[in-house]
Write a protein that holds these residues in place. Structure first.
Motif, PDB file in Angstrom:
ATOM      1  N   LEU A  20       0.822  -1.206   0.000  1.00 52.30           N
ATOM      2  CA  LEU A  20       0.000   0.000   0.000  1.00 52.30           C
ATOM      3  C   LEU A  20       0.856   1.255   0.000  1.00 52.30           C
ATOM      4  O   LEU A  20       0.553   2.225  -0.694  1.00 52.30           O
ATOM      5  CB  LEU A  20      -0.924  -0.006   1.226  1.00 52.30           C
ATOM      6  CG  LEU A  20      -1.854   1.210   1.376  1.00 52.30           C
ATOM      7  CD1 LEU A  20      -2.768   1.362   0.168  1.00 52.30           C
ATOM      8  CD2 LEU A  20      -2.668   1.103   2.664  1.00 52.30           C
ATOM      9  N   TYR A  21       1.935   1.237   0.769  1.00 53.36           N
ATOM     10  CA  TYR A  21       2.863   2.373   0.789  1.00 53.36           C
ATOM     11  C   TYR A  21       3.354   2.706  -0.616  1.00 53.36           C
ATOM     12  O   TYR A  21       3.345   3.868  -1.045  1.00 53.36           O
ATOM     13  CB  TYR A  21       4.041   2.041   1.698  1.00 53.36           C
ATOM     14  CG  TYR A  21       5.260   2.923   1.556  1.00 53.36           C
ATOM     15  CD1 TYR A  21       5.221   4.276   1.858  1.00 53.36           C
ATOM     16  CD2 TYR A  21       6.480   2.372   1.131  1.00 53.36           C
ATOM     17  CE1 TYR A  21       6.358   5.074   1.742  1.00 53.36           C
ATOM     18  CE2 TYR A  21       7.613   3.162   1.024  1.00 53.36           C
ATOM     19  CZ  TYR A  21       7.550   4.504   1.320  1.00 53.36           C
ATOM     20  OH  TYR A  21       8.675   5.286   1.204  1.00 53.36           O
ATOM     21  N   GLY A  22       3.764   1.697  -1.374  1.00 50.06           N
ATOM     22  CA  GLY A  22       4.253   1.918  -2.721  1.00 50.06           C
ATOM     23  C   GLY A  22       3.177   2.435  -3.647  1.00 50.06           C
ATOM     24  O   GLY A  22       3.408   3.338  -4.465  1.00 50.06           O
ATOM     25  N   ARG A  23       1.968   1.890  -3.515  1.00 52.00           N
ATOM     26  CA  ARG A  23       0.878   2.329  -4.396  1.00 52.00           C
ATOM     27  C   ARG A  23       0.498   3.785  -4.123  1.00 52.00           C
ATOM     28  O   ARG A  23       0.305   4.583  -5.052  1.00 52.00           O
ATOM     29  CB  ARG A  23      -0.346   1.425  -4.191  1.00 52.00           C
ATOM     30  CG  ARG A  23      -0.214   0.058  -4.862  1.00 52.00           C
ATOM     31  CD  ARG A  23      -1.415  -0.813  -4.572  1.00 52.00           C
ATOM     32  NE  ARG A  23      -1.416  -1.223  -3.167  1.00 52.00           N
ATOM     33  CZ  ARG A  23      -2.465  -1.757  -2.547  1.00 52.00           C
ATOM     34  NH1 ARG A  23      -3.575  -1.932  -3.151  1.00 52.00           N
ATOM     35  NH2 ARG A  23      -2.374  -2.104  -1.291  1.00 52.00           N
ATOM     36  N   LEU A  24       0.393   4.139  -2.844  1.00 48.57           N
ATOM     37  CA  LEU A  24       0.023   5.510  -2.504  1.00 48.57           C
ATOM     38  C   LEU A  24       1.106   6.502  -2.910  1.00 48.57           C
ATOM     39  O   LEU A  24       0.819   7.576  -3.451  1.00 48.57           O
ATOM     40  CB  LEU A  24      -0.261   5.625  -1.005  1.00 48.57           C
ATOM     41  CG  LEU A  24      -1.489   4.886  -0.492  1.00 48.57           C
ATOM     42  CD1 LEU A  24      -1.578   4.986   1.034  1.00 48.57           C
ATOM     43  CD2 LEU A  24      -2.767   5.432  -1.121  1.00 48.57           C
ATOM     44  N   LEU A  25       2.356   6.136  -2.657  1.00 43.31           N
ATOM     45  CA  LEU A  25       3.450   7.028  -3.017  1.00 43.31           C
ATOM     46  C   LEU A  25       3.544   7.184  -4.534  1.00 43.31           C
ATOM     47  O   LEU A  25       3.719   8.298  -5.048  1.00 43.31           O
ATOM     48  CB  LEU A  25       4.760   6.485  -2.449  1.00 43.31           C
ATOM     49  CG  LEU A  25       6.010   7.350  -2.659  1.00 43.31           C
ATOM     50  CD1 LEU A  25       5.806   8.751  -2.094  1.00 43.31           C
ATOM     51  CD2 LEU A  25       7.222   6.692  -2.022  1.00 43.31           C
ATOM     52  N   ALA A  26       3.416   6.089  -5.260  1.00 46.43           N
ATOM     53  CA  ALA A  26       3.479   6.146  -6.724  1.00 46.43           C
ATOM     54  C   ALA A  26       2.376   7.051  -7.280  1.00 46.43           C
ATOM     55  O   ALA A  26       2.613   7.845  -8.201  1.00 46.43           O
ATOM     56  CB  ALA A  26       3.362   4.746  -7.308  1.00 46.43           C
ATOM     57  N   ARG A  27       1.189   6.949  -6.721  1.00 45.48           N
ATOM     58  CA  ARG A  27       0.078   7.756  -7.237  1.00 45.48           C
ATOM     59  C   ARG A  27       0.271   9.238  -6.951  1.00 45.48           C
ATOM     60  O   ARG A  27      -0.183  10.092  -7.705  1.00 45.48           O
ATOM     61  CB  ARG A  27      -1.238   7.234  -6.661  1.00 45.48           C
ATOM     62  CG  ARG A  27      -1.639   5.904  -7.320  1.00 45.48           C
ATOM     63  CD  ARG A  27      -2.698   5.136  -6.563  1.00 45.48           C
ATOM     64  NE  ARG A  27      -2.883   3.815  -7.181  1.00 45.48           N
ATOM     65  CZ  ARG A  27      -3.554   2.829  -6.631  1.00 45.48           C
ATOM     66  NH1 ARG A  27      -4.124   2.984  -5.449  1.00 45.48           N
ATOM     67  NH2 ARG A  27      -3.652   1.671  -7.254  1.00 45.48           N
ATOM     68  N   GLU A  28       0.975   9.571  -5.864  1.00 49.09           N
ATOM     69  CA  GLU A  28       1.294  10.985  -5.611  1.00 49.09           C
ATOM     70  C   GLU A  28       2.376  11.477  -6.573  1.00 49.09           C
ATOM     71  O   GLU A  28       2.302  12.596  -7.077  1.00 49.09           O
ATOM     72  CB  GLU A  28       1.746  11.176  -4.162  1.00 49.09           C
ATOM     73  CG  GLU A  28       0.636  11.067  -3.145  1.00 49.09           C
ATOM     74  CD  GLU A  28      -0.503  12.051  -3.397  1.00 49.09           C
ATOM     75  OE1 GLU A  28      -0.224  13.247  -3.615  1.00 49.09           O
ATOM     76  OE2 GLU A  28      -1.666  11.612  -3.377  1.00 49.09           O
ATOM     77  N   VAL A  29       3.367  10.655  -6.817  1.00 49.93           N
ATOM     78  CA  VAL A  29       4.425  11.044  -7.758  1.00 49.93           C
ATOM     79  C   VAL A  29       3.851  11.203  -9.160  1.00 49.93           C
ATOM     80  O   VAL A  29       4.250  12.104  -9.915  1.00 49.93           O
ATOM     81  CB  VAL A  29       5.567  10.005  -7.736  1.00 49.93           C
ATOM     82  CG1 VAL A  29       6.608  10.325  -8.813  1.00 49.93           C
ATOM     83  CG2 VAL A  29       6.241   9.969  -6.365  1.00 49.93           C
ATOM     84  N   GLU A  30       2.901  10.346  -9.522  1.00 50.34           N
ATOM     85  CA  GLU A  30       2.270  10.436 -10.840  1.00 50.34           C
ATOM     86  C   GLU A  30       1.556  11.770 -11.044  1.00 50.34           C
ATOM     87  O   GLU A  30       1.385  12.230 -12.183  1.00 50.34           O
ATOM     88  CB  GLU A  30       1.273   9.293 -11.026  1.00 50.34           C
ATOM     89  CG  GLU A  30       1.912   7.929 -11.211  1.00 50.34           C
ATOM     90  CD  GLU A  30       0.882   6.813 -11.267  1.00 50.34           C
ATOM     91  OE1 GLU A  30       1.229   5.731 -11.765  1.00 50.34           O
ATOM     92  OE2 GLU A  30      -0.263   7.016 -10.810  1.00 50.34           O
ATOM     93  N   LYS A  31       1.164  12.430  -9.954  1.00 47.56           N
ATOM     94  CA  LYS A  31       0.439  13.708 -10.040  1.00 47.56           C
ATOM     95  C   LYS A  31       1.351  14.919 -10.218  1.00 47.56           C
ATOM     96  O   LYS A  31       0.860  16.027 -10.447  1.00 47.56           O
ATOM     97  CB  LYS A  31      -0.393  13.917  -8.767  1.00 47.56           C
ATOM     98  CG  LYS A  31      -1.488  12.901  -8.531  1.00 47.56           C
ATOM     99  CD  LYS A  31      -2.160  13.161  -7.185  1.00 47.56           C
ATOM    100  CE  LYS A  31      -3.149  12.089  -6.805  1.00 47.56           C
ATOM    101  NZ  LYS A  31      -3.711  12.321  -5.438  1.00 47.56           N
ATOM    102  N   LEU A  32       2.661  14.741 -10.086  1.00 46.36           N
ATOM    103  CA  LEU A  32       3.568  15.881 -10.196  1.00 46.36           C
ATOM    104  C   LEU A  32       3.435  16.547 -11.555  1.00 46.36           C
ATOM    105  O   LEU A  32       3.236  15.891 -12.580  1.00 46.36           O
ATOM    106  CB  LEU A  32       5.015  15.439  -9.974  1.00 46.36           C
ATOM    107  CG  LEU A  32       5.346  14.897  -8.576  1.00 46.36           C
ATOM    108  CD1 LEU A  32       6.797  14.421  -8.530  1.00 46.36           C
ATOM    109  CD2 LEU A  32       5.110  15.969  -7.514  1.00 46.36           C
ATOM    110  N   ALA A  33       3.535  17.869 -11.574  1.00 48.07           N
ATOM    111  CA  ALA A  33       3.349  18.618 -12.819  1.00 48.07           C
ATOM    112  C   ALA A  33       4.450  18.345 -13.829  1.00 48.07           C
ATOM    113  O   ALA A  33       4.210  18.317 -15.039  1.00 48.07           O
ATOM    114  CB  ALA A  33       3.281  20.117 -12.506  1.00 48.07           C
ATOM    115  N   SER A  34       5.676  18.138 -13.342  1.00 46.60           N
ATOM    116  CA  SER A  34       6.778  17.889 -14.259  1.00 46.60           C
ATOM    117  C   SER A  34       7.865  17.077 -13.566  1.00 46.60           C
ATOM    118  O   SER A  34       7.944  17.045 -12.335  1.00 46.60           O
ATOM    119  CB  SER A  34       7.371  19.211 -14.777  1.00 46.60           C
ATOM    120  OG  SER A  34       7.946  19.952 -13.717  1.00 46.60           O
TER     121      SER A  34
END
Length: 314
Positions: A20-34
């Motif tokens: 879950l830690y990896g999934r949540l962190l990945a989804r936040e990184v995916e939201k970065l503008a650039s």
């Protein structure tokens, strides 16, 4: 030559089988503008440092600078000149968060941060974890960490204590998620980790075990095949790599204090130097992306995950 690539991004191997830690962190990184575009680079440096492990800290911080190894020369030359000008070579002194008040470092700080903004092509990411979240790999801390320890032992990955086993996974998953989005097959990778409990050399565990764990985590998030991926601890009195590591140290330190103040609501007085550092962390750069993500334990026990808006805090 492109400096940045724009989102949204996608960690292609992400699935429900990941922690879950990896999934949540990945989804936040995916939201970065650039994110930095390293497609023209032959090599990348990963530099890491950690904070918030002292008594009274409410957040543990994990900071990572991923930057172009090809383009670092100008930064290194400029910082060597800055060091010489301000007497930081004799005696040797690192740019350290705990030493921001030291005269030569204080006088060098504005220029040092400006050099980082203008001559480092990369991303500086800090992942902060609320210490009320006792484990990111299970509901019960002892049970989760015992499982990690046994997993490492049974796979010839060294003899670990529970706390360190959790830490190395927090670090390796975070770096691997970032690398899945910025790195390319065929590149050369060097991870420089500051002296820490996850890379000590003992009788039943050493830095090679950390390297193997990192390799497993890399493959969980990406199919990239790197020409070389190497590992090192800080090189003694080497201004180039030491000064890059200092940026991770600065980030881990200042983000921890900002969260202590703004989330934990503790009375934290920022010195002039720390205020400058906080402003720098919240200011966009032409070449260096900065991102700050935080996991907070909510009143209902669930984790809240999001970005830290530093501009609103300074």
């Amino acid at each position: 030559m492109s400096i940045f690539k724009n989102g949204p991004f996608k960690v292609t191997k992400l699935s429900d089988d990941h922690p879950l830690y990896g999934r949540l962190l990945a989804r936040e990184v995916e939201k970065l503008a650039s994110l930095p575009d390293f497609s023209d680079d032959k090599g990348l440096f990963i530099l890491s440092d950690f904070g918030g492990e002292h008594k009274g800290a409410d957040f543990t911080t994990y900071s990572f600078l991923i930057c172009s190894a090809d383009k670092r020369v100008v930064f290194e030359e400029k910082t060597k000149q800055l060091r010489a000008k301000n007497g930081l070579n004799d005696p040797w002194k690192e740019f350290g968060f705990k030493d921001l008040g030291y005269g030569p470092i204080s006088r060098s700080l504005d220029e040092f941060l400006s050099l980082a903004d203008n001559f480092i092509h990369g991303i500086l990411v800090t992942v902060s974890i609320d210490q009320r979240i006792q484990s990111l790999f299970g509901l019960d801390k002892k049970e989760a960490q015992n499982q990690i320890v046994e997993l490492f032992r049974s796979n010839d990955l060294g003899e670990w204590k529970g706390k360190e086993s959790e830490k190395v996974l927090r670090v390796c998953h975070a770096i691997s998620i970032l690398m899945s989005l910025v790195a390319f097959s065929g590149q050369k990778i060097l991870w420089l980790c500051d002296h820490d409990s996850i890379n000590v050399d003992g009788k039943k565990r050493d830095f090679t075990h950390t390297q193997k764990i990192f390799g497993h985590c890399l493959s969980m998030y990406s199919d990239n095949l790197y020409e070389i991926y190497g590992f090192a601890k800080p090189f003694e009195k080497d201004a180039g790599t030491t000064d890059l590591l200092s940026l991770a140290d600065f980030s881990a330190g200042i983000i921890q204090e900002i969260l202590q103040s703004e989330v934990a609501k503790k009375n934290v007085q920022l010195s002039d130097e720390k205020a400058k550092l906080a402003k720098w962390m919240g200011t966009d750069s032409s070449f260096l992306t900065k991102a700050n993500l935080v996991f907070i334990k909510q009143d209902d026990g669930d984790w809240g995950v999001g970005s830290v808006d530093i501009q609103a805090k300074i």
